[in-house]
Write an enzyme that holds these catalytic residues in place. Structure first.
Site, PDB file in Angstrom:
ATOM      1  CE1 TYR A 168      11.197   7.836  -3.133  1.00 55.04           C
ATOM      2  CE2 TYR A 168      11.486   8.964  -1.062  1.00 55.04           C
ATOM      3  CZ  TYR A 168      11.676   7.859  -1.856  1.00 55.04           C
ATOM      4  OH  TYR A 168      12.341   6.769  -1.345  1.00 55.04           O
ATOM      5  CG  ASN A 214       4.881   5.205  12.812  1.00 54.07           C
ATOM      6  OD1 ASN A 214       4.141   4.369  13.335  1.00 54.07           O
ATOM      7  ND2 ASN A 214       4.724   5.600  11.549  1.00 54.07           N
TER       8      ASN A 214
HETATM    9  N1  LIG Z   1      15.476   3.494  -1.377  1.00 50.64           N
HETATM   10  C1  LIG Z   1      14.364   2.931  -1.816  1.00 50.64           C
HETATM   11  O1  LIG Z   1      14.314   2.278  -2.870  1.00 50.64           O
HETATM   12  C2  LIG Z   1      13.115   3.072  -0.995  1.00 50.64           C
HETATM   13  C3  LIG Z   1      12.001   2.264  -1.285  1.00 50.64           C
HETATM   14  C4  LIG Z   1      10.864   2.399  -0.492  1.00 50.64           C
HETATM   15  C5  LIG Z   1      10.859   3.301   0.565  1.00 50.64           C
HETATM   16  N2  LIG Z   1      11.942   4.093   0.816  1.00 50.64           N
HETATM   17  C6  LIG Z   1      11.943   5.089   1.904  1.00 50.64           C
HETATM   18  O2  LIG Z   1      11.479   4.470   3.101  1.00 50.64           O
HETATM   19  C7  LIG Z   1      10.324   5.153   3.584  1.00 50.64           C
HETATM   20  C8  LIG Z   1       9.384   4.204   4.273  1.00 50.64           C
HETATM   21  O3  LIG Z   1       8.995   3.137   3.438  1.00 50.64           O
HETATM   22  P1  LIG Z   1       7.566   3.031   2.731  1.00 50.64           P
HETATM   23  O4  LIG Z   1       6.975   4.369   2.559  1.00 50.64           O
HETATM   24  O5  LIG Z   1       7.784   2.188   1.526  1.00 50.64           O
HETATM   25  O6  LIG Z   1       6.687   2.146   3.702  1.00 50.64           O
HETATM   26  P2  LIG Z   1       6.502   1.923   5.263  1.00 50.64           P
HETATM   27  O7  LIG Z   1       7.083   3.011   6.053  1.00 50.64           O
HETATM   28  O8  LIG Z   1       6.897   0.524   5.511  1.00 50.64           O
HETATM   29  O9  LIG Z   1       4.903   1.961   5.357  1.00 50.64           O
HETATM   30  C9  LIG Z   1       4.165   3.098   5.028  1.00 50.64           C
HETATM   31  C10 LIG Z   1       2.698   2.690   4.988  1.00 50.64           C
HETATM   32  O10 LIG Z   1       2.277   2.276   6.286  1.00 50.64           O
HETATM   33  C11 LIG Z   1       1.247   3.137   6.770  1.00 50.64           C
HETATM   34  N3  LIG Z   1       1.529   3.410   8.192  1.00 50.64           N
HETATM   35  C12 LIG Z   1       2.457   4.261   8.712  1.00 50.64           C
HETATM   36  N4  LIG Z   1       2.459   4.240  10.037  1.00 50.64           N
HETATM   37  C13 LIG Z   1       1.502   3.354  10.401  1.00 50.64           C
HETATM   38  C14 LIG Z   1       1.026   2.903  11.652  1.00 50.64           C
HETATM   39  N5  LIG Z   1       1.526   3.366  12.790  1.00 50.64           N
HETATM   40  N6  LIG Z   1       0.015   1.982  11.647  1.00 50.64           N
HETATM   41  C15 LIG Z   1      -0.506   1.508  10.500  1.00 50.64           C
HETATM   42  N7  LIG Z   1      -0.088   1.907   9.273  1.00 50.64           N
HETATM   43  C16 LIG Z   1       0.915   2.826   9.225  1.00 50.64           C
HETATM   44  C17 LIG Z   1       1.311   4.385   5.939  1.00 50.64           C
HETATM   45  O11 LIG Z   1       0.042   4.979   5.812  1.00 50.64           O
HETATM   46  P3  LIG Z   1      -0.249   6.484   6.363  1.00 50.64           P
HETATM   47  O12 LIG Z   1       0.691   7.407   5.641  1.00 50.64           O
HETATM   48  O13 LIG Z   1      -1.655   6.707   6.006  1.00 50.64           O
HETATM   49  O14 LIG Z   1      -0.019   6.447   7.847  1.00 50.64           O
HETATM   50  C18 LIG Z   1       1.796   3.829   4.594  1.00 50.64           C
HETATM   51  O15 LIG Z   1       0.709   3.281   3.886  1.00 50.64           O
HETATM   52  C19 LIG Z   1       9.746   5.788   2.311  1.00 50.64           C
HETATM   53  O16 LIG Z   1       8.826   6.801   2.590  1.00 50.64           O
HETATM   54  C20 LIG Z   1      11.008   6.255   1.646  1.00 50.64           C
HETATM   55  O17 LIG Z   1      11.490   7.435   2.252  1.00 50.64           O
HETATM   56  C21 LIG Z   1      13.076   3.969   0.053  1.00 50.64           C
END
Ligand SMILES: NC(=O)c1ccc[n+]([C@@H]2O[C@H](COP(=O)([O-])OP(=O)(O)OC[C@H]3O[C@@H](n4cnc5c(N)ncnc54)[C@H](OP(=O)(O)O)[C@@H]3O)[C@@H](O)[C@H]2O)c1
Length: 282
Positions: A59, A250
């Site tokens: 990241y 959240n």
């Molecule tokens: N191990 C792996 O391979 C892997 C893969 C993916 C993710 N991850 C980890 O998991 C974490 C979370 O997953 P992710 O980032 O993929 O996606 P997520 O948490 O499922 O979704 C994030 C997205 O949703 C939006 N969002 C957040 N809160 C919201 C709300 N209350 N209402 C509407 N939209 C909202 C965010 O935009 P805004 O920021 O504008 O709010 C962003 O675009 C990552 O940050 C990472 O640390 C790990």
């Protein structure tokens, strides 16, 4: 109120338990945040009561996570930091140890709380050596615990043959549109706790009609419904937001009771992968 889960323990030479390693079941993911946004988001989240931060070498923001932790003035031992060994760096024993040390330099912290192999190493024959190095990272105190990410059932079962210490956590994509009961079960079978990433399917599903209707009936937002559903499976979860209002929203998801809506959530399952899925690779 964020619950905690025991992910491991340290024993003394007689085999009796010295202490348990406990982590919060909810935290902030910081994928796709530049350093400035990451620092501000982590600081805000810590101020609101978040105590788990999930970053990764991939990241590019470990530095900002460390800075925010120091600036928060919250005791280091009250915060749980997860970072990950990049898949391209998971080549063997020496590189794994070296990359773990590099993460500590970037974070500028004395230890990591949980170090994860980001995905099964592409070179299958390197998996055992990578894991032996992960075990040594823990034994020499670079990290308090170790785990894997994106490991499927076969990857987990293979670990039984080469691991001295089985993983504490398997971080995998889990959300109402990809519920994964079998993989969660396989994770628990090797003694690991499922950690659900992308609880909002990367934001791709929160505007769908069906989750909107369920959320209306619960009296929460669609994002809150999805996050709380993941949390209620018993998994740890780490929604990402760089918006201060949504970081608060959240966290507040934990206050809602979904128990009357089990069937509604079951009907959302559609095996929806929002990004990548190494769990099905050889
Ligand atoms: N191990 C792996 O391979 C892997 C893969 C993916 C993710 N991850 C980890 O998991 C974490 C979370 O997953 P992710 O980032 O993929 O996606 P997520 O948490 O499922 O979704 C994030 C997205 O949703 C939006 N969002 C957040 N809160 C919201 C709300 N209350 N209402 C509407 N939209 C909202 C965010 O935009 P805004 O920021 O504008 O709010 C962003 O675009 C990552 O940050 C990472 O640390 C790990």
């Amino acid at each position: 109120m964020i619950e905690h889960v025991t992910i491991g323990h340290r024993d003394n030479e007689n085999g009796s338990k010295l202490f348990e390693i406990v982590m919060p079941r909810f935290g902030l993911g910081v994928w796709q945040m530049d350093n400035e946004t990451c620092k501000s988001s982590v600081l805000h989240a810590l101020n609101q009561g978040y105590r788990l931060i999930d970053t990764a070498t991939a990241y590019g923001n470990e530095e900002a996570v460390g800075e925010a932790i120091r600036e928060s003035n919250i005791p280091r031992e009250d915060i749980f930091v997860v970072t990950k060994l990049r898949r391209v760096h998971a080549t063997g024993y020496d590189e794994t140890l070296q990359r773990c040390r590099e993460s500590l330099v970037s974070l500028d912290l004395d230890y990591i709380d949980l170090y994860l192999v980001h995905a099964p190493p592409e070179n299958i024959s390197a998996r055992e050596d990578v894991w032996r190095a992960m075990e040594d990272c823990m034994k020499i105190g670079l990290t308090r615990s170790i785990g894997v990410s994106n490991y499927g059932k076969s990857h987990l079962q293979a670990m039984r043959d080469y691991a001295t210490i089985l993983p504490s956590v398997n971080q995998i994509e889990i959300h109402p549109w990809l519920q994964r009961p079998e993989l969660r079960e396989a994770t628990i079978d090797v003694g690991a706790v499922p950690m659900g990433y992308s609880p909002l399917a990367r934001g791709q599903k929160v505007n769908d009609l069906e989750i909107g209707q369920i959320a209306n009936s619960i009296g929460c937002t669609p994002a809150q419904a999805a996050i709380k559903w993941v949390y209620d499976t018993g998994a740890i979860t780490i929604p990402k937001s760089s918006n201060h209002g949504r970081i608060n929203e959240n966290l507040e998801s934990l206050n809602f009771d979904l128990s009357d809506f089990k069937n509604d959530f079951s009907s959302l399952e559609e095996s929806y992968i929002s990004g990548w899925d190494p769990t099905t690779e050889p």
